[in-house]
Design a protein around this motif. Sequence first.
Motif, mmCIF file in Angstrom:
data_model
loop_
_atom_site.group_PDB
_atom_site.id
_atom_site.type_symbol
_atom_site.label_atom_id
_atom_site.label_comp_id
_atom_site.label_asym_id
_atom_site.label_seq_id
_atom_site.Cartn_x
_atom_site.Cartn_y
_atom_site.Cartn_z
ATOM 1 N N GLN A 104 61.663 53.897 42.495
ATOM 2 C CA GLN A 104 62.264 54.745 43.520
ATOM 3 C C GLN A 104 63.280 53.997 44.385
ATOM 4 O OE1 GLN A 104 59.719 57.595 45.634
ATOM 5 N NE2 GLN A 104 58.065 57.054 44.239
ATOM 6 N N LEU A 105 63.099 52.705 44.550
ATOM 7 C CA LEU A 105 64.019 51.914 45.372
ATOM 8 C C LEU A 105 65.003 51.103 44.528
ATOM 9 C CD1 LEU A 105 61.642 50.586 48.194
ATOM 10 C CD2 LEU A 105 63.075 52.631 48.177
ATOM 11 N N SER A 106 65.014 51.378 43.209
ATOM 12 C CA SER A 106 65.926 50.667 42.294
ATOM 13 C C SER A 106 65.737 49.152 42.381
ATOM 14 C CB SER A 106 67.389 51.054 42.586
ATOM 15 O OG SER A 106 67.575 52.438 42.423
ATOM 16 N N LEU A 107 64.487 48.720 42.324
ATOM 17 C CA LEU A 107 64.150 47.296 42.414
ATOM 18 C C LEU A 107 63.440 46.832 41.144
ATOM 19 C CD1 LEU A 107 62.805 47.230 46.087
ATOM 20 C CD2 LEU A 107 64.967 46.256 45.291
ATOM 21 N N ASN A 108 63.884 47.336 40.001
ATOM 22 C CA ASN A 108 63.211 47.038 38.734
ATOM 23 C C ASN A 108 63.175 45.536 38.420
ATOM 24 O OD1 ASN A 108 62.736 49.776 38.183
ATOM 25 N ND2 ASN A 108 64.792 50.027 37.378
ATOM 26 N N GLU A 109 64.170 44.789 38.927
ATOM 27 C CA GLU A 109 64.232 43.363 38.611
ATOM 28 C C GLU A 109 63.138 42.550 39.305
ATOM 29 O OE1 GLU A 109 67.491 44.040 41.820
ATOM 30 O OE2 GLU A 109 66.360 45.165 40.323
ATOM 31 N N VAL A 110 62.470 43.135 40.310
ATOM 32 C CA VAL A 110 61.395 42.393 40.999
ATOM 33 C C VAL A 110 60.013 42.910 40.598
ATOM 34 C CG1 VAL A 110 62.922 42.013 42.972
ATOM 35 C CG2 VAL A 110 61.257 43.884 43.051
ATOM 36 N N ALA A 111 59.966 43.906 39.725
ATOM 37 C CA ALA A 111 58.682 44.531 39.354
ATOM 38 C C ALA A 111 57.707 43.515 38.766
ATOM 39 C CB ALA A 111 58.922 45.679 38.376
ATOM 40 N N ARG A 112 58.208 42.650 37.903
ATOM 41 C CA ARG A 112 57.327 41.681 37.245
ATOM 42 C C ARG A 112 56.708 40.723 38.254
ATOM 43 N NH1 ARG A 112 59.049 37.936 32.019
ATOM 44 N NH2 ARG A 112 57.027 36.927 31.716
ATOM 45 N N LYS A 113 57.521 40.204 39.168
ATOM 46 C CA LYS A 113 57.010 39.292 40.190
ATOM 47 C C LYS A 113 56.034 40.018 41.115
ATOM 48 C CE LYS A 113 57.760 35.592 41.027
ATOM 49 N NZ LYS A 113 56.983 34.362 40.735
ATOM 50 N N ALA A 114 56.334 41.268 41.460
ATOM 51 C CA ALA A 114 55.448 42.047 42.328
ATOM 52 C C ALA A 114 54.089 42.270 41.665
ATOM 53 C CB ALA A 114 56.103 43.386 42.673
ATOM 54 N N GLU A 115 54.099 42.569 40.364
ATOM 55 C CA GLU A 115 52.840 42.744 39.632
ATOM 56 C C GLU A 115 52.051 41.427 39.597
ATOM 57 O OE1 GLU A 115 51.394 45.295 38.720
ATOM 58 O OE2 GLU A 115 52.817 46.888 38.253
ATOM 59 N N GLU A 116 52.785 40.324 39.476
ATOM 60 C CA GLU A 116 52.143 38.998 39.476
ATOM 61 C C GLU A 116 51.456 38.745 40.813
ATOM 62 O OE1 GLU A 116 53.797 34.483 39.947
ATOM 63 O OE2 GLU A 116 54.787 35.717 38.418
ATOM 64 N N LEU A 117 52.118 39.131 41.901
ATOM 65 C CA LEU A 117 51.533 38.950 43.232
ATOM 66 C C LEU A 117 50.332 39.875 43.441
ATOM 67 C CD1 LEU A 117 54.753 38.601 45.434
ATOM 68 C CD2 LEU A 117 53.221 36.785 44.652
ATOM 69 N N MET A 118 50.410 41.086 42.902
ATOM 70 C CA MET A 118 49.276 42.002 43.004
ATOM 71 C C MET A 118 48.063 41.448 42.262
ATOM 72 S SD MET A 118 49.259 44.704 44.871
ATOM 73 C CE MET A 118 47.850 45.519 44.118
ATOM 74 N N THR A 119 48.299 40.872 41.092
ATOM 75 C CA THR A 119 47.213 40.259 40.319
ATOM 76 C C THR A 119 46.608 39.095 41.097
ATOM 77 O OG1 THR A 119 48.290 40.873 38.233
ATOM 78 C CG2 THR A 119 46.626 39.123 38.136
ATOM 79 N N LEU A 120 47.474 38.301 41.716
ATOM 80 C CA LEU A 120 47.009 37.176 42.531
ATOM 81 C C LEU A 120 46.168 37.687 43.701
ATOM 82 C CD1 LEU A 120 47.092 34.156 43.323
ATOM 83 C CD2 LEU A 120 49.203 34.645 44.570
ATOM 84 N N PHE A 121 46.641 38.742 44.365
ATOM 85 C CA PHE A 121 45.932 39.308 45.508
ATOM 86 C C PHE A 121 44.553 39.838 45.098
ATOM 87 C CE2 PHE A 121 44.972 43.321 47.804
ATOM 88 C CZ PHE A 121 44.597 42.764 49.019
ATOM 89 N N ARG A 122 44.498 40.548 43.974
ATOM 90 C CA ARG A 122 43.205 41.068 43.499
ATOM 91 C C ARG A 122 42.230 39.927 43.203
ATOM 92 N NH1 ARG A 122 46.646 44.346 40.023
ATOM 93 N NH2 ARG A 122 46.990 46.392 40.953
ATOM 94 N N GLY A 123 42.764 38.857 42.608
ATOM 95 C CA GLY A 123 41.915 37.710 42.290
ATOM 96 C C GLY A 123 41.365 37.051 43.538
ATOM 97 N N VAL A 124 42.225 36.884 44.549
ATOM 98 C CA VAL A 124 41.796 36.267 45.809
ATOM 99 C C VAL A 124 40.773 37.155 46.508
ATOM 100 C CG1 VAL A 124 42.554 35.569 48.118
ATOM 101 C CG2 VAL A 124 43.937 34.975 46.128
ATOM 102 N N ALA A 125 41.038 38.471 46.521
ATOM 103 C CA ALA A 125 40.121 39.417 47.170
ATOM 104 C C ALA A 125 38.755 39.404 46.483
ATOM 105 C CB ALA A 125 40.719 40.820 47.142
ATOM 106 N N ALA A 126 38.761 39.319 45.151
ATOM 107 C CA ALA A 126 37.501 39.297 44.401
ATOM 108 C C ALA A 126 36.741 38.002 44.659
ATOM 109 C CB ALA A 126 37.791 39.446 42.915
ATOM 110 N N THR A 127 37.464 36.887 44.768
ATOM 111 C CA THR A 127 36.831 35.584 45.017
ATOM 112 C C THR A 127 36.206 35.526 46.408
ATOM 113 O OG1 THR A 127 38.440 34.498 43.568
ATOM 114 C CG2 THR A 127 37.233 33.094 45.108
#
Length: 255
Positions: A104-127
């Motif tokens: 929606q914000l035409s930021l497709n080039e950062v999607a991969r990095k954003a998903e990587e950060l979300m995965t990192l956040f989920r891992g930290v939250a679970a730990t």
Amino acid sequence: MTTLIEQLITKMGLREEPNVIEKTTELVRLLELRSTNVPLQINEYGKIVLCADLASCLLGIGFDKEQALKLSGLRKSHYLNNKRMFEKLLDLNKLASVNDICVQLSLNEVARKAEELMTLFRGVAATEDTGTDTTHPQYAAMAVFQACRLLKKKVSKSKLMPFSNLRPTQFQQLEHQWDRMIAKHHKEVQVSATCDLEGKLKQSQQENIKGQEAKKLQKPQAEDYEVWKARMLATAQAKLKELEASRPDNQLLEA
């Protein structure tokens, strides 16, 4: 109504996008049916623009929010409040994902990095076992914001905050929390990745050295000139003696 929808879709630059007009028309009609007992404090322009906004979200098409706001004739807060109400009436109030926000914000080039950060956040939250609801849209919005910062991609907080369902002060607090998380854990991930890369490079270098040494062993060694000379003379002398021994004159003398 159909003509007005087409005109507004054209002004928003969505005329060439597939299925936008059809989906917007469908949402407008469904909204009229479901809002018969809910008085909507909004004009026709605003209603159509908001339905076009929702249609674009459903179809995964980039949408110019500023242009839509101008065409709707609504204040920003009124626009957002009505959008949330429309989502509820139309059963569209799903949680925004990283991909939804990037599209929606035409930021497709950062999607991969954003998903990587979300995965990192989920891992930290679970730990840490904090019981955090990681599906809340505030985290997807923050992941996109932080990805833009890491990749040096400019994005306005005012465009991201509506996706987070947070007030400015809450968004700022979440930003500080993620700054600390990224400073600690994202750095650890990068260091680990660097160590892995260095290890692979060292292993590759060692394999190359072993291969070169093996080739050297297989390659015949060059013979010293003096040794070669002596060997060749000895061979020649041996052949000469054989020839002399086989000559007839020698046989006669022996007789």
